[in-house]
Design a protein around this motif. Sequence first.
Motif, PDB file in Angstrom:
ATOM      1  N   LYS A 162     106.612  57.097 105.712  1.00 40.72           N
ATOM      2  CA  LYS A 162     105.617  58.061 106.188  1.00 40.72           C
ATOM      3  C   LYS A 162     104.209  57.555 105.881  1.00 40.72           C
ATOM      4  O   LYS A 162     103.981  56.844 104.912  1.00 40.72           O
ATOM      5  N   GLN A 163     103.262  57.967 106.709  1.00 41.57           N
ATOM      6  CA  GLN A 163     101.854  57.699 106.425  1.00 41.57           C
ATOM      7  C   GLN A 163     101.326  58.734 105.446  1.00 41.57           C
ATOM      8  O   GLN A 163     101.609  59.931 105.594  1.00 41.57           O
ATOM      9  N   LEU A 164     100.580  58.283 104.466  1.00 43.10           N
ATOM     10  CA  LEU A 164      99.919  59.183 103.530  1.00 43.10           C
ATOM     11  C   LEU A 164      98.478  59.378 103.964  1.00 43.10           C
ATOM     12  O   LEU A 164      97.789  58.406 104.292  1.00 43.10           O
ATOM     13  N   ALA A 165      98.023  60.621 103.961  1.00 47.35           N
ATOM     14  CA  ALA A 165      96.625  60.942 104.221  1.00 47.35           C
ATOM     15  C   ALA A 165      96.146  61.803 103.061  1.00 47.35           C
ATOM     16  O   ALA A 165      96.613  62.938 102.884  1.00 47.35           O
ATOM     17  N   VAL A 166      95.227  61.248 102.259  1.00 48.38           N
ATOM     18  CA  VAL A 166      94.824  61.888 101.008  1.00 48.38           C
ATOM     19  C   VAL A 166      93.324  62.128 101.016  1.00 48.38           C
ATOM     20  O   VAL A 166      92.534  61.196 101.233  1.00 48.38           O
ATOM     21  N   LYS A 167      92.925  63.379 100.780  1.00 45.80           N
ATOM     22  CA  LYS A 167      91.505  63.678 100.624  1.00 45.80           C
ATOM     23  C   LYS A 167      91.052  63.179  99.259  1.00 45.80           C
ATOM     24  O   LYS A 167      91.633  63.533  98.235  1.00 45.80           O
ATOM     25  N   LEU A 168      89.999  62.371  99.254  1.00 43.34           N
ATOM     26  CA  LEU A 168      89.576  61.731  98.013  1.00 43.34           C
ATOM     27  C   LEU A 168      89.106  62.733  96.967  1.00 43.34           C
ATOM     28  O   LEU A 168      89.267  62.502  95.764  1.00 43.34           O
ATOM     29  N   LYS A 169      88.569  63.867  97.388  1.00 42.48           N
ATOM     30  CA  LYS A 169      88.124  64.862  96.424  1.00 42.48           C
ATOM     31  C   LYS A 169      89.299  65.474  95.669  1.00 42.48           C
ATOM     32  O   LYS A 169      89.137  66.011  94.573  1.00 42.48           O
ATOM     33  N   ASP A 170      90.507  65.382  96.270  1.00 42.22           N
ATOM     34  CA  ASP A 170      91.698  65.927  95.623  1.00 42.22           C
ATOM     35  C   ASP A 170      92.425  64.879  94.775  1.00 42.22           C
ATOM     36  O   ASP A 170      93.299  65.221  93.978  1.00 42.22           O
TER      37      ASP A 170
ATOM     38  N   SER B 270      93.227  52.678 105.348  1.00 40.57           N
ATOM     39  CA  SER B 270      91.915  52.940 105.929  1.00 40.57           C
ATOM     40  C   SER B 270      91.195  53.981 105.098  1.00 40.57           C
ATOM     41  O   SER B 270      91.832  54.838 104.464  1.00 40.57           O
ATOM     42  N   PHE B 271      89.859  53.903 105.094  1.00 36.79           N
ATOM     43  CA  PHE B 271      89.020  54.924 104.465  1.00 36.79           C
ATOM     44  C   PHE B 271      88.211  55.699 105.503  1.00 36.79           C
ATOM     45  O   PHE B 271      87.417  56.559 105.144  1.00 36.79           O
ATOM     46  N   ASP B 272      88.394  55.388 106.796  1.00 33.81           N
ATOM     47  CA  ASP B 272      87.512  55.956 107.828  1.00 33.81           C
ATOM     48  C   ASP B 272      88.159  57.095 108.613  1.00 33.81           C
ATOM     49  O   ASP B 272      87.714  57.430 109.709  1.00 33.81           O
ATOM     50  N   THR B 273      89.248  57.663 108.078  1.00 33.38           N
ATOM     51  CA  THR B 273      90.012  58.797 108.649  1.00 33.38           C
ATOM     52  C   THR B 273      90.829  58.415 109.875  1.00 33.38           C
ATOM     53  O   THR B 273      91.463  59.281 110.476  1.00 33.38           O
ATOM     54  N   THR B 274      90.880  57.126 110.271  1.00 34.76           N
ATOM     55  CA  THR B 274      91.753  56.716 111.365  1.00 34.76           C
ATOM     56  C   THR B 274      93.100  56.270 110.809  1.00 34.76           C
ATOM     57  O   THR B 274      93.241  55.943 109.626  1.00 34.76           O
ATOM     58  N   ASN B 275      94.103  56.252 111.685  1.00 36.75           N
ATOM     59  CA  ASN B 275      95.464  55.929 111.260  1.00 36.75           C
ATOM     60  C   ASN B 275      95.659  54.414 111.206  1.00 36.75           C
ATOM     61  O   ASN B 275      95.558  53.730 112.233  1.00 36.75           O
ATOM     62  N   PRO B 276      95.964  53.864 110.029  1.00 38.80           N
ATOM     63  CA  PRO B 276      96.089  52.405 109.906  1.00 38.80           C
ATOM     64  C   PRO B 276      97.382  51.877 110.524  1.00 38.80           C
ATOM     65  O   PRO B 276      98.403  52.565 110.564  1.00 38.80           O
ATOM     66  N   ASP B 277      97.309  50.661 111.011  1.00 32.97           N
ATOM     67  CA  ASP B 277      98.497  49.929 111.435  1.00 32.97           C
ATOM     68  C   ASP B 277      98.368  48.495 110.918  1.00 32.97           C
ATOM     69  O   ASP B 277      97.517  48.219 110.064  1.00 32.97           O
TER      70      ASP B 277
ATOM     71  N   GLY C 240      80.526  57.229 100.974  1.00 40.40           N
ATOM     72  CA  GLY C 240      80.667  58.117 102.125  1.00 40.40           C
ATOM     73  C   GLY C 240      82.098  58.406 102.525  1.00 40.40           C
ATOM     74  O   GLY C 240      82.358  59.287 103.345  1.00 40.40           O
ATOM     75  N   ALA C 241      83.057  57.658 101.964  1.00 35.99           N
ATOM     76  CA  ALA C 241      84.465  57.875 102.326  1.00 35.99           C
ATOM     77  C   ALA C 241      84.948  59.221 101.811  1.00 35.99           C
ATOM     78  O   ALA C 241      84.606  59.642 100.707  1.00 35.99           O
ATOM     79  N   THR C 242      85.734  59.909 102.615  1.00 38.98           N
ATOM     80  CA  THR C 242      86.283  61.217 102.229  1.00 38.98           C
ATOM     81  C   THR C 242      87.801  61.228 102.203  1.00 38.98           C
ATOM     82  O   THR C 242      88.402  62.166 101.691  1.00 38.98           O
ATOM     83  N   GLN C 243      88.418  60.172 102.747  1.00 40.53           N
ATOM     84  CA  GLN C 243      89.870  60.205 102.901  1.00 40.53           C
ATOM     85  C   GLN C 243      90.446  58.794 102.830  1.00 40.53           C
ATOM     86  O   GLN C 243      89.813  57.815 103.247  1.00 40.53           O
ATOM     87  N   LEU C 244      91.648  58.696 102.264  1.00 40.39           N
ATOM     88  CA  LEU C 244      92.407  57.446 102.253  1.00 40.39           C
ATOM     89  C   LEU C 244      93.693  57.661 103.039  1.00 40.39           C
ATOM     90  O   LEU C 244      94.404  58.650 102.808  1.00 40.39           O
ATOM     91  N   ARG C 245      93.959  56.752 103.951  1.00 41.73           N
ATOM     92  CA  ARG C 245      95.237  56.792 104.683  1.00 41.73           C
ATOM     93  C   ARG C 245      95.974  55.477 104.441  1.00 41.73           C
ATOM     94  O   ARG C 245      95.376  54.393 104.490  1.00 41.73           O
ATOM     95  N   VAL C 246      97.281  55.569 104.196  1.00 38.10           N
ATOM     96  CA  VAL C 246      98.077  54.410 103.791  1.00 38.10           C
ATOM     97  C   VAL C 246      99.425  54.455 104.499  1.00 38.10           C
ATOM     98  O   VAL C 246     100.026  55.527 104.645  1.00 38.10           O
TER      99      VAL C 246
END
Length: 613
Positions: free
Chosen positions: A600-608, A560-567, A583-589
């Motif tokens: 584990k779920q990865l949550a990555v800030k795109l600016k980083d 997901s790119f919308d900051t919600t937890n993907p399933d 507009g996306a700020t985060q990737l979750r995988v």
Amino acid sequence: MAQTPEIIPQPVSLKTNTGYFKINANTKVVYGNHDINAGKIAKLLANLLHAPTGYKTPTRAQSFKSPPPSASVYLSTLANEPALGNEGYTLKVTPKQIVIKANQPKGLFYGIQTLLQLLPPSVEGKQKTILNWQVPAVDITDYPRFGWRGLMLDVSRHFQTKEMVKDYIDQLAKYKFNTFHWHLTDDNGWRIQINGMPKLTDIGAWRVPREGPFAFVTHADKEPGEKETYGGYYTQEEIREVVEYAKQRFVTVLPEIDVPAHSLALIASYPNLSCTGLQYNVDPGTAFALKKSNVLCVGNDSTYIVLDKIFTQVADLFPGEYIHMGGDEALKAFWEKCPKCQAVMAREKLKDTHELQSYFVKRIEKMLHAKGRKMIGWDEILEGGLAPDATVMSWRGMKGGTEAAKMGHKVIMTPYQYCYLDLYQGSQFIEPHAYGLVTLRNCYEFEPVPDSVDARYILGGQGNLWAESVPNQRHAEYMTWPRGMALAEVFWSPKIAKRDFDGFAKRVEAHFKRFDAADVKYATSIYDPLISIVPEITGTDTTLKIKLETQLAGLTTFYSFDTTNPDKYYPQYKGTPLTVPKGATQLRVINYRDNKPIGKQLAVKLKDLDKRL
């Protein structure tokens, strides 16, 4: 059809048959009365079985002329099979008995390691478990590809107790490693008692406490009035105890005294041994470079007098064939300005400081030869000319080892790209601090013998666990396993055209249950997604896209790119690199297997993302 047992490292030959041998209260461990060492291994097996099964399995000797008795595990060193060598074995399990034969006791030891892997995972536990303790019927013939199968533990950066070292030796012996490389000295601590040199342990074994890793992260140096309270060392009595403990498990302990560089703990204890003569403290993990000299003065006679005293006692404590003298990463700027070093260069007609290091290494080799030992050094000892009988440990890739082998020198292959266990083994966004990446697959795909080299010169290979980011026993276990299993199979099992990583990974997963039973920590990083950035070039424009990968077959990735937890109802990654939505700020995988989340779920800030990768 019988299920193939999940054995690591994979045997040379394994045939499954029908039926099981049941271990119960009537089972005995019997050995031929011709071999007292077989009796010791029989008692070791009985002790290993006692805690998890609750059975007080008796051991007894019988005439080697008598047939193996029923309801027994029979051990014999009368295999008389040249192909087995000194470490090979045969293991035959029928419903009536188990027979392990070898040419030498160490073969019996490896045979019982395989036998234990044929039992349920609870055999690794220390508590009694009510189970059907049965062993599947098999015929196994097994022997190692390489004679050198090592793991290195660095105890300088973070001191580990004697008990931890014993546990580590137990763990590596289960996977048929036969060498424990003990990195005892470095800039950050001196860990071995040397009689007559009390400052080594009064001063050199201690540094100021600092939390967190210091590989590529700079710690603050000692502050005025701050006490050196972090560290420790092994007494000579403790070292002898560890060496004997390892010997009983057919593990040779290779000591390393790292010189002429990585010697700041030695120099802090005896400042006259450096080119500057200045008083330094044992380093807590600073980026000292030219601020401090961690290199011994190789033009100072006192250096060789001290090292002779140290290596004399090291040779007495460690009866193995080799002593490791380090020899890596010597910063030569201090030698270039040192009158004593320059005088040696003029006297010996040395053209540069690389040859000066070679001069030092050759003197150390002669010193070790006088004590009945052979010398090993990291591949930097090639620079300036290799000592006549030196064995090279090739870590900066395969190049140094290849050159040494072509010169007729023995080589141990341990290139960082495959064998450095202090590197990330999964996504750096969720793994504990490290640098670089060495996955389980990387380790498993390692081939120690280059095509251009005569295999006779490759003694084997080794995994290395440097400890800048490894502060305790649990994390040392986490970083070693399961990658240590991959290296164990590379060093023991026969060479094949293409290793079956997917099949190996299934066996690894089965062994996780064994680590659980043994209460040994391990990494499950193979279940987690990997993230990388790939450029897409269109004309003169370059767009960075995101690539997702899995380490295991059969995993599905959702994101997901919308900051919600993907399933599993979210977008699925199908191999095409992702364009970041506006507009996306985060990737979750997250990965799934069999419709269930895994890893584990990865949550990555795109600016980083770009900066981190």
